[in-house]
Design an enzyme around this catalytic site. Structure first.
Site, PDB file in Angstrom:
ATOM      1  N   LYS A 145       0.835  -1.207   0.000  1.00 59.47           N
ATOM      2  CA  LYS A 145       0.000   0.000   0.000  1.00 59.47           C
ATOM      3  C   LYS A 145       0.870   1.258   0.000  1.00 59.47           C
ATOM      4  O   LYS A 145       0.690   2.154  -0.823  1.00 59.47           O
ATOM      5  CB  LYS A 145      -0.945  -0.007   1.201  1.00 59.47           C
ATOM      6  CG  LYS A 145      -1.841   1.220   1.312  1.00 59.47           C
ATOM      7  CD  LYS A 145      -1.282   2.219   2.319  1.00 59.47           C
ATOM      8  CE  LYS A 145      -2.054   3.536   2.305  1.00 59.47           C
ATOM      9  NZ  LYS A 145      -1.542   4.465   3.319  1.00 59.47           N
ATOM     10  N   ASP A 171      -5.935   0.672   0.287  1.00 62.10           N
ATOM     11  CA  ASP A 171      -5.940   1.056   1.697  1.00 62.10           C
ATOM     12  C   ASP A 171      -7.290   0.639   2.274  1.00 62.10           C
ATOM     13  O   ASP A 171      -8.046  -0.099   1.632  1.00 62.10           O
ATOM     14  CB  ASP A 171      -5.685   2.566   1.847  1.00 62.10           C
ATOM     15  CG  ASP A 171      -6.860   3.400   1.356  1.00 62.10           C
ATOM     16  OD1 ASP A 171      -7.729   2.857   0.642  1.00 62.10           O
ATOM     17  OD2 ASP A 171      -6.917   4.591   1.682  1.00 62.10           O
TER      18      ASP A 171
END
Length: 208
Positions: free
Chosen positions: A117, A136
DNA sequence: CTCCCGATAT
DNA sequence: ATATCAGGAG
């Protein structure tokens, strides 16, 4: 959910989508992204406003007194872990990457506190490199809701999205999904009535 | 799966 | 007082 329609509408709604962290260079974005773990961008920005002038480059963070670093990072939570992470990141940058933020997923994810991420945030936003799609908490929540995938973990969701979204859209698509999740397709009481996707969204699992 | 941690809204 | 926010390492 018509994926091409989705991409088109998101692009129109969020033409300049980006992560809402303040940064002037790739190192600052990398540090901000590490600090953003379990913490809002808004709070990260308050901290980095103090942090970046105090430690203007990788060498300064590497040489920092860990206690002073911890004090500055306190409002972001997990401050002991994050202080060690960003100091170790800066030391690794100086030792292994000539003080520069690397531009590949493989290299970035060797850094402590950096997984896919965070690496995607840095690569997509700072370098416009389509390394993958940011997953996310928001993308994680809204992708199944929109019927884009039935997968439940971030890695599988990213793989699924990478299959259905053309690579040259990734850099725009990821950040746009994040903003849409943050402000419209919220965890509780999603704002479906004012959503630009309301006509094409299956609203899976959304109570209304 | 547990641990790492705090600000703001309600 | 309690809910919400919102990644990564071990």
């Amino acid at each position: 959910m018509d994926i091409n329609k989705l991409i088109e509408i998101l692009k129109e709604k969020y033409p300049n989508a980006r992560y809402e962290l303040d940064w002037d260079n790739p190192l600052q974005l990398l540090i901000g992204t590490i600090l953003a773990a379990q913490c809002t961008d808004e709070r990260v920005n308050k901290v980095t406003k103090i942090l970046f002038p105090k430690y203007p480059n990788a060498q300064a963070v590497a040489d920092a007194d860990i206690g002073e670093l911890e004090e500055v990072l306190k409002p972001t939570g997990f401050y002991k872990k994050k202080a060690k992470q960003i100091q170790d990141v800066c030391r690794a940058l100086l030792e292994n990457f000539a003080g520069e933020v690397p531009k590949t997923m493989a290299e970035l994810t060797t850094l402590p506190g950096v997984a896919r991420k965070s690496a995607n945030v840095v690569l997509n936003n700072a370098f416009r490199i389509p390394s993958g799609i940011i997953v996310d908490t928001h993308v994680h929540r809204i992708s199944p809701r929109m019927g884009l995938t039935k997968e439940g973990n971030p890695e599988a969701i990213e793989r699924a999205l990478m299959k259905i979204v053309p690579q040259d859209e990734w850099v725009q698509f990821g950040p746009a999904m994040v903003l849409h999740g943050r402000y419209v397709c919220t965890a509780k009481k999603p704002k479906c009535s004012e959503c630009v996707l309301k006509d094409i969204c299956p609203k899976i699992g959304v109570e209304n």
